[in-house]
Write a protein that holds these residues in place. Structure first.
Motif, PDB file in Angstrom:
ATOM      1  N   TYR A 228       0.795  -1.275  -0.067  1.00  0.00           N
ATOM      2  CA  TYR A 228       0.202   0.024  -0.059  1.00  0.00           C
ATOM      3  C   TYR A 228       0.746   1.374   0.149  1.00  0.00           C
ATOM      4  O   TYR A 228       0.416   2.277  -0.662  1.00  0.00           O
ATOM      5  N   GLY A 237      -1.461   0.965  -9.310  1.00  0.00           N
ATOM      6  CA  GLY A 237      -2.322  -0.127  -8.685  1.00  0.00           C
ATOM      7  C   GLY A 237      -1.252  -1.200  -8.743  1.00  0.00           C
ATOM      8  O   GLY A 237      -0.319  -1.311  -9.488  1.00  0.00           O
ATOM      9  N   MET A 306      -6.528   1.356 -10.740  1.00  0.00           N
ATOM     10  CA  MET A 306      -6.688   1.504  -9.396  1.00  0.00           C
ATOM     11  C   MET A 306      -5.518   2.003  -8.592  1.00  0.00           C
ATOM     12  O   MET A 306      -4.924   1.442  -7.759  1.00  0.00           O
ATOM     13  N   ARG A 309      -4.398   1.585  -4.935  1.00  0.00           N
ATOM     14  CA  ARG A 309      -4.787   0.396  -4.389  1.00  0.00           C
ATOM     15  C   ARG A 309      -4.218  -0.989  -4.485  1.00  0.00           C
ATOM     16  O   ARG A 309      -3.643  -1.211  -5.526  1.00  0.00           O
ATOM     17  N   LEU A 321     -10.367  -6.655  -3.131  1.00  0.00           N
ATOM     18  CA  LEU A 321      -9.589  -5.357  -2.560  1.00  0.00           C
ATOM     19  C   LEU A 321      -8.812  -5.864  -1.130  1.00  0.00           C
ATOM     20  O   LEU A 321      -9.720  -6.482  -0.257  1.00  0.00           O
ATOM     21  N   PRO A 324      -7.245  -1.864   3.090  1.00  0.00           N
ATOM     22  CA  PRO A 324      -5.752  -0.951   3.419  1.00  0.00           C
ATOM     23  C   PRO A 324      -5.553  -1.270   5.252  1.00  0.00           C
ATOM     24  O   PRO A 324      -6.526  -1.439   5.936  1.00  0.00           O
TER      25      PRO A 324
END
Length: 334
Positions: A228, A237, A306, A309, A321, A324
């Protein structure tokens, strides 16, 4: 921004980033201040990497190492992530009154042995003794300096679409080891920390190619937090293949029982690498010949879509996903 510091601010996730951005960067801003593992300093004759790290792990001894070994590995690995050969370290001890002298001797012995393996010298230090209860046993801070290899240019903002994402071995073992050693959950499993000095691993990588965009050691917050951070810094992404991520069976079992995600468990001997996909297979082949990277694997790729992400392709081909990192990441390792 919270009005007081919480444990989540030290866990390596979103709150840690906010604390750094809104307090430390606000007051310490200068051209050399970095969010990478070490600052890059231009000097006559080349570039140096410079870093510092504090270690407050509890318990101070665990299967696979102790706080002394960890303190050397942590700083050596931060320098190595910048493509820098570690040269010199300093260390500062804060020791609780009543700490056993034989345990302190063991810690110093581990530091000596690990520094020798890494090819780095401990050249300065400081010692403070705190009153009973003011610290938990012993805290160590190490600072290191190293010389960056010619042609090495790694940074968190250099990931590019089309890069392959590589890990140098199975993930989550250090965090799992600390969790089990604390005996909070009454789980018995044979798991040993992956704590290791990784300059030799990085040197092997650069012998294959200088075109390595990012190297990060996946400590607090594990591989997931690192991904991240890179996705945000590089504005790209990241797509992971869940089946390709190496996780030891015992670690999988513990995570399954406790509902933990191995991607967010700390490592202390694993690197996350972003490299052009054309170089990836050759790099992994070299890594698998190394002492600490026999299980290296390509686990994903960088995409244009993305941005910021991280998504994961599951065993059945669906995409999800990766949550996070937020709040206090467990187990707390420092």
């Amino acid at each position: 921004m919270d009005k007081t510091v919480t444990l989540a601010h030290g866990a390596g996730g979103k709150q840690t980033s906010e604390l750094i951005d809104k307090v430390f960067k606000e007051h310490f801003a200068n051209p050399e201040l970095t969010s990478d593992d070490a600052a890059v300093l231009q000097v006559e004759g080349g570039k140096l990497a410079f870093t510092t790290d504090g270690f407050i792990v509890s318990p101070s001894e665990f299967p696979g190492g102790n706080i002394g070994k960890l303190s050397i590995c942590g700083t050596v690995n931060d320098l190595s992530c910048m493509g820098a050969r570690p040269l010199y370290l300093s260390c500062a001890f804060v020791i609780e009154e009543g700490f056993p002298m034989d345990k302190l001797e063991e810690i110093a012995t581990s530091m000596e042995k690990t520094a020798k393996e890494a090819g780095v010298r401990i050249v300065a230090g400081d010692t403070k003794v705190a009153g009973k209860g003011q610290v938990d046993g012993v805290f160590i801070t190490t600072t290191g300096i190293g010389r960056i290899l010619e042609g090495a240019e790694t940074a968190g903002n250099k990931a590019r679409p089309g890069d392959a994402v590589i890990v140098t071995g199975d993930i989550g073992r250090h965090g799992c080891t600390i969790l089990l050693e604390r005996e909070d959950f009454g789980i018995e499993a044979e798991v040993t920390s992956d704590c290791a000095p990784l300059w030799g691993t990085v040197e092997d990588m650069f012998s294959v190619t200088k075109e390595i965009h990012v190297i990060r050691d996946a400590t607090r917050g594990g591989v997931g937090t690192v991904l991240y951070e890179i996705a945000e810094q590089s504005q790209v992404g990241i797509r992971l293949n869940s089946e390709a991520i190496p996780v030891q069976d015992n670690v999988k079992g513990v995570c399954g029982m406790l509902g933990l995600e191995p991607l967010y468990l700390a490592c202390e001997g694993r690197l996350v690498i972003f490299v052009p996909k054309e170089q990836a297979n050759q790099l992994v082949e070299k890594l698998r010949q190394g002492k600490y990277s026999a299980n290296a694997a390509i686990i994903g790729e960088v995409t244009e879509e993305m941005a910021g992400r991280v998504v994961m392709t599951t065993e059945i081909g669906a995409e999800t996903l990766l949550p996070p990192p937020r709040g206090e990441l467990l187990p707390r390792i420092c």
